[in-house]
Design an enzyme around this catalytic site. Structure first.
Site, short mmCIF file in Angstrom:
data_model
loop_
_atom_site.label_atom_id
_atom_site.label_comp_id
_atom_site.label_asym_id
_atom_site.label_seq_id
_atom_site.Cartn_x
_atom_site.Cartn_y
_atom_site.Cartn_z
N TYR A 151 53.79 78.36 -26.55
CA TYR A 151 53.39 78.02 -25.17
C TYR A 151 53.65 79.18 -24.22
O TYR A 151 52.75 79.64 -23.51
CB TYR A 151 54.14 76.76 -24.69
CG TYR A 151 54.07 76.57 -23.18
CD1 TYR A 151 52.87 76.27 -22.54
CD2 TYR A 151 55.22 76.72 -22.38
CE1 TYR A 151 52.80 76.13 -21.15
CE2 TYR A 151 55.16 76.56 -21.00
CZ TYR A 151 53.94 76.27 -20.39
OH TYR A 151 53.88 76.13 -19.02
N THR A 171 54.55 80.07 -15.37
CA THR A 171 55.83 79.44 -15.64
C THR A 171 56.96 80.46 -15.75
O THR A 171 56.71 81.62 -16.10
CB THR A 171 55.74 78.65 -16.97
OG1 THR A 171 57.04 78.22 -17.36
CG2 THR A 171 55.17 79.51 -18.10
N ASP A 172 58.18 80.01 -15.53
CA ASP A 172 59.34 80.91 -15.73
C ASP A 172 59.58 81.21 -17.22
O ASP A 172 60.29 82.15 -17.56
CB ASP A 172 60.61 80.33 -15.09
CG ASP A 172 61.03 78.98 -15.65
OD1 ASP A 172 60.33 78.44 -16.53
OD2 ASP A 172 62.08 78.46 -15.21
N GLU A 173 58.96 80.40 -18.11
CA GLU A 173 59.24 80.58 -19.54
C GLU A 173 58.73 81.92 -20.07
O GLU A 173 59.16 82.36 -21.13
CB GLU A 173 58.63 79.44 -20.35
CG GLU A 173 59.22 78.10 -19.98
CD GLU A 173 59.03 77.02 -21.04
OE1 GLU A 173 58.65 77.35 -22.17
OE2 GLU A 173 59.29 75.86 -20.71
N LYS A 208 51.06 81.58 -22.11
CA LYS A 208 51.08 81.71 -20.64
C LYS A 208 51.27 83.18 -20.26
O LYS A 208 50.65 83.68 -19.33
CB LYS A 208 52.18 80.84 -20.03
CG LYS A 208 51.94 79.35 -20.09
CD LYS A 208 50.73 78.87 -19.31
CE LYS A 208 50.89 78.96 -17.81
NZ LYS A 208 49.73 78.31 -17.10
P1 NAD Z 1 49.78 68.87 -17.56
O1 NAD Z 1 49.80 69.01 -19.04
O2 NAD Z 1 50.34 67.65 -16.94
O3 NAD Z 1 48.27 68.97 -17.04
C1 NAD Z 1 47.36 69.89 -17.55
C2 NAD Z 1 45.96 69.48 -17.09
O4 NAD Z 1 45.04 70.45 -17.59
C3 NAD Z 1 45.51 68.12 -17.62
O5 NAD Z 1 44.89 67.37 -16.60
C4 NAD Z 1 44.51 68.47 -18.71
O6 NAD Z 1 43.50 67.47 -18.89
C5 NAD Z 1 43.93 69.77 -18.19
N1 NAD Z 1 43.41 70.62 -19.26
C6 NAD Z 1 44.04 70.96 -20.43
N2 NAD Z 1 43.22 71.72 -21.18
C7 NAD Z 1 42.08 71.89 -20.46
C8 NAD Z 1 40.86 72.58 -20.68
N3 NAD Z 1 40.66 73.27 -21.83
N4 NAD Z 1 39.91 72.55 -19.73
C9 NAD Z 1 40.10 71.86 -18.57
N5 NAD Z 1 41.22 71.16 -18.32
C10 NAD Z 1 42.20 71.18 -19.25
O7 NAD Z 1 50.44 70.19 -17.01
P2 NAD Z 1 51.41 70.41 -15.76
O8 NAD Z 1 52.78 70.13 -16.17
O9 NAD Z 1 50.82 69.71 -14.60
O10 NAD Z 1 51.26 71.99 -15.58
C11 NAD Z 1 50.20 72.54 -14.80
C12 NAD Z 1 50.30 74.04 -14.81
O11 NAD Z 1 51.56 74.44 -14.27
C13 NAD Z 1 50.23 74.67 -16.19
O12 NAD Z 1 49.51 75.86 -16.10
C14 NAD Z 1 51.67 74.93 -16.56
O13 NAD Z 1 51.78 76.01 -17.44
C15 NAD Z 1 52.26 75.26 -15.20
N6 NAD Z 1 53.68 74.96 -15.04
C16 NAD Z 1 54.19 73.74 -15.35
C17 NAD Z 1 55.54 73.46 -15.12
C18 NAD Z 1 56.14 72.10 -15.44
O14 NAD Z 1 57.36 71.96 -15.35
N7 NAD Z 1 55.37 71.10 -15.78
C19 NAD Z 1 56.36 74.44 -14.58
C20 NAD Z 1 55.81 75.71 -14.28
C21 NAD Z 1 54.47 75.94 -14.50
O1 DAU Z 2 60.28 76.01 -17.23
C1 DAU Z 2 58.99 75.57 -16.92
C2 DAU Z 2 58.44 74.78 -18.08
O2 DAU Z 2 59.15 73.56 -18.09
C3 DAU Z 2 56.95 74.54 -17.98
O3 DAU Z 2 56.27 75.76 -18.05
C4 DAU Z 2 56.47 73.62 -19.10
O4 DAU Z 2 55.10 73.32 -18.93
C5 DAU Z 2 57.28 72.35 -19.05
O5 DAU Z 2 56.92 71.53 -20.14
C6 DAU Z 2 58.78 72.64 -19.10
O6 DAU Z 2 59.17 73.15 -20.39
P1 DAU Z 2 60.54 72.67 -21.09
O7 DAU Z 2 60.42 72.92 -22.53
O8 DAU Z 2 61.72 73.24 -20.39
O9 DAU Z 2 60.47 71.11 -20.72
P2 DAU Z 2 60.79 69.80 -21.58
O10 DAU Z 2 60.76 68.64 -20.62
O11 DAU Z 2 59.96 69.69 -22.80
O12 DAU Z 2 62.30 70.04 -22.03
C7 DAU Z 2 63.32 70.23 -21.07
C8 DAU Z 2 64.62 70.45 -21.83
O13 DAU Z 2 64.97 69.20 -22.49
C9 DAU Z 2 64.51 71.48 -22.94
O14 DAU Z 2 65.74 72.19 -23.03
C10 DAU Z 2 64.29 70.67 -24.20
C11 DAU Z 2 65.07 69.38 -23.92
N1 DAU Z 2 64.51 68.15 -24.55
C12 DAU Z 2 63.19 67.87 -24.35
C13 DAU Z 2 62.63 66.76 -24.94
C14 DAU Z 2 61.16 66.44 -24.74
C15 DAU Z 2 65.32 67.34 -25.30
O15 DAU Z 2 66.54 67.60 -25.44
N2 DAU Z 2 64.76 66.24 -25.88
C16 DAU Z 2 63.45 65.92 -25.75
O16 DAU Z 2 63.00 64.90 -26.33
#
Ligand code: NAD
Ligand code: DAU
Length: 351
Positions: free
Chosen positions: A159, A134-136, A163
Site C-alpha cells: 500500500y 499518506t504518512d505511510e 502511494k
Molecule cells: P476508502 O478506501 O474509504 O475510499 C476509497 C474510495 O476510492 C472508495 O469510494 C472507492 O470506491 C474509490 N475507489 C477505489 N478504487 C477506485 C478506482 N479504481 N476508481 C475510482 N474509484 C475508486 O479510503 P479513505 O480511507 O477514504 O482514503 C482516501 C484517500 O486518503 C486515499 O488516497 C488514502 O490513501 C488517503 N489517506 C487515507 C488515510 C486514512 O487514515 N484513511 C490517511 C491518509 C491518507
Molecule cells: O497512516 C495513514 C494510514 O492509516 C492510511 O494511509 C491508510 O489508508 C489507513 O488504512 C491507515 O493505515 P493503518 O495500517 O495504520 O490503519 P489500520 O486501521 O489498518 O491499523 C491501525 C493500527 O492497528 C495498525 O498498527 C495495525 C493495527 N491493527 C489493525 C487492524 C485492522 C490491529 O492491531 N488489528 C486489526 O485488526
C-alpha cells in the site's frame, strides 16, 4: 453550471472523500463538484445521501484506471481542478492483493495526470492537481522523532509503496510538464463512515457484537490519529491557500499505542452500551502480527499550522465519543456494509 471552478473529486464515495465532497458542496455553492468513484467495496453512496440532489453536485460511477472514460470526462466537463482521493487504502488487503494497489494507486493516478495534462497543455493558470497521500510513505519511525515534509520516502507495505509511487509521479509531472500540483500526507483518520476493516470501526463493530478484538502482535504500535472532519478542513485550506509544488504534512498531534487506544475505546463503549466497566476489554485477543508492520507514525504538522493556521479542532476523546455514537445510531449502515463480501474478507483475514 458555474464556470468558476469545476472540481473533480475522485473517491468521493469513500470515507475521507465523502467528508470532502460534502464540505465543498455545502461551503462553495458557486463551484461544481464532480465525484468520480468506482464504488468498490469501500465506496458507498449512502455516505452522501444528504447532498445527492444538490444543484452543484454530480456523481459519476467510473474507474480512474479507465483511460477512455477519464479522457472523455475531462474533455466533456473541462475540470480545472482535481482533488484525488480514490485509492485502494487498506494495508492488510495490499498484503494479500498487491497488484490491485498498483493498478488503482499508480496507474489510476497516471491516467488522471495524463488527462489533466492533455486537456490543459500549457494553459495551467488557475488550475490545480491536488493529490491526497499518506504518512505511510515515510516508512516507520523508531520510538522518537517525527515525520517532516523533508523526511525521505521509505515505504514498507505494498500500500505505502503504491502511494509513494503515485506521489513521485505527481511530482514528476510537475517538474516535466509543469502541471500545478500540491501533495498532502496525512496520518490515520477516524470518524463516521469509515469502513469496518480499519482498526477503530472494526473494533466498535466487534464490541457491539461481542466478538474478539484482534490486536496485532503485542499492540505496542503507535499511530497519530486525526478526526476525519479536521482532515477535510485541512484539505479545504490547502486547496485554496497552499503553495504550488509543495507538500504539507497533516497530523493530529495525537499519538496512541494501539493497545492504549483499544482500552480507551473499550471503556467508552462500556459506558455507552451500559455494560459493566471491563466487559469489552475481556474481548481483547492478541493475534499474529501484520507482516512488515510499521512500529510508529507521528507527524510534524508545524508547516500547515504556521503557514496556513490549521490545527485540529476536535480532541481525541471527543472525536472518539462522537464516532462511537455515530456507529451506534447507524446500525443499518453497518449492517448493509457487513453483509455479503465483508464476512468472507473477515474469515480470510482473521481465521
Ligand atoms: P476508502 O478506501 O474509504 O475510499 C476509497 C474510495 O476510492 C472508495 O469510494 C472507492 O470506491 C474509490 N475507489 C477505489 N478504487 C477506485 C478506482 N479504481 N476508481 C475510482 N474509484 C475508486 O479510503 P479513505 O480511507 O477514504 O482514503 C482516501 C484517500 O486518503 C486515499 O488516497 C488514502 O490513501 C488517503 N489517506 C487515507 C488515510 C486514512 O487514515 N484513511 C490517511 C491518509 C491518507
Ligand atoms: O497512516 C495513514 C494510514 O492509516 C492510511 O494511509 C491508510 O489508508 C489507513 O488504512 C491507515 O493505515 P493503518 O495500517 O495504520 O490503519 P489500520 O486501521 O489498518 O491499523 C491501525 C493500527 O492497528 C495498525 O498498527 C495495525 C493495527 N491493527 C489493525 C487492524 C485492522 C490491529 O492491531 N488489528 C486489526 O485488526
Amino acid at each position: 453550471m458555474s464556470n468558476s471552478k469545476k472540481i473533480l473529486i475522485t473517491g468521493g464515495a469513500g470515507f475521507i472523500g465523502s467528508h470532502v465532497v460534502r464540505l465543498f458542496v455545502k461551503k462553495y455553492p458557486e463551484y461544481h463538484i464532480f465525484n468520480l468513484d468506482a464504488l468498490t467495496y469501500a465506496g458507498n453512496l449512502e455516505n452522501l445521501s444528504d447532498i445527492e440532489n444538490e444543484a452543484n453536485y454530480t456523481f459519476i460511477k467510473g474507474d480512474i484506471t479507465d483511460e477512455t472514460l477519464v479522457d472523455e470526462l475531462f474533455k466533456k466537463y473541462r475540470f480545472n481542478s482535481v482533488i484525488h482521493l480514490a485509492a485502494e487504502s487498506h494495508v492488510d488487503r495490499s498484503i494479500s492483493d498487491p497488484l490491485s494497489f498498483v493498478k488503482t494507486n499508480i496507474i489510476g493516478t497516471m491516467v488522471l495526470l495524463n488527462s489533466f495534462k492533455n486537456l490543459w497543455k500549457s494553459d495551467f493558470s488557475n488550475k490545480l492537481f491536488y493529490h491526497i497521500s499518506t504518512d505511510e510513505v515515510y516508512g516507520s519511525l523508531g520510538h522518537t522523532g517525527l515525520f517532516k515534509e523533508t523526511t525521505p520516502y521509505d515505504p514498507n507495505s505494498p500500500y505505502s509503496a503504491s502511494k509513494a509511487g503515485s506521489d513521485h509521479f505527481v511530482r514528476a509531472y510537475g517538474e516535466t510538464y509543469g502541471i500545478p500540483y500540491i501533495i498532502s500526507n496525512c496520518s490515520n483518520n477516524y470518524g463516521q463512515n469509515q469502513f469496518p476493516e480499519k482498526l477503530i470501526p472494526l473494533f466498535i463493530n466487534n464490541i457491539i457484537n461481542n466478538k474478539p478484538l484482534p490486536v496485532y502482535g503485542d499492540g505496542n504500535y503507535t499511530r497519530d490519529w486525526l478526526y476525519v472532519k479536521d482532515h477535510a478542513t485541512a484539505i479545504d485550506l490547502i486547496f485554496h491557500k497552499g503553495k504550488l509544488s509543495e507538500t504539507y504534512n497533516i497530523g493530529g498531534f495525537n499519538e496512541w499505542k494501539n493497545i492504549d487506544l483499544v482500552k480507551l475505546l473499550c471503556q467508552q463503549m462500556d459506558v455507552k452500551l451500559g455494560r459493566k466497566q471491563g466487559a469489552s476489554e475481556e474481548l481483547i485477543t492478541f493475534v499474529k502480527d501484520r507482516p512488515g508492520h510499521d512500529l510508529r507514525y507521528a507527524i510534524d504538522a508545524s508547516k500547515i499550522n504556521k503557514e496556513l493556521g490549521w490545527y485540529p479542532s476536535v480532541t481525541f476523546e471527543e472525536g472518539l465519543s462522537k464516532t462511537i455514537e455515530w456507529y451506534l445510531n447507524n446500525q443499518t449502515w453497518l449492517d448493509n456494509i457487513t453483509s455479503g463480501d465483508y464476512e468472507s474478507y473477515y474469515q480470510r483475514q482473521y481465521s
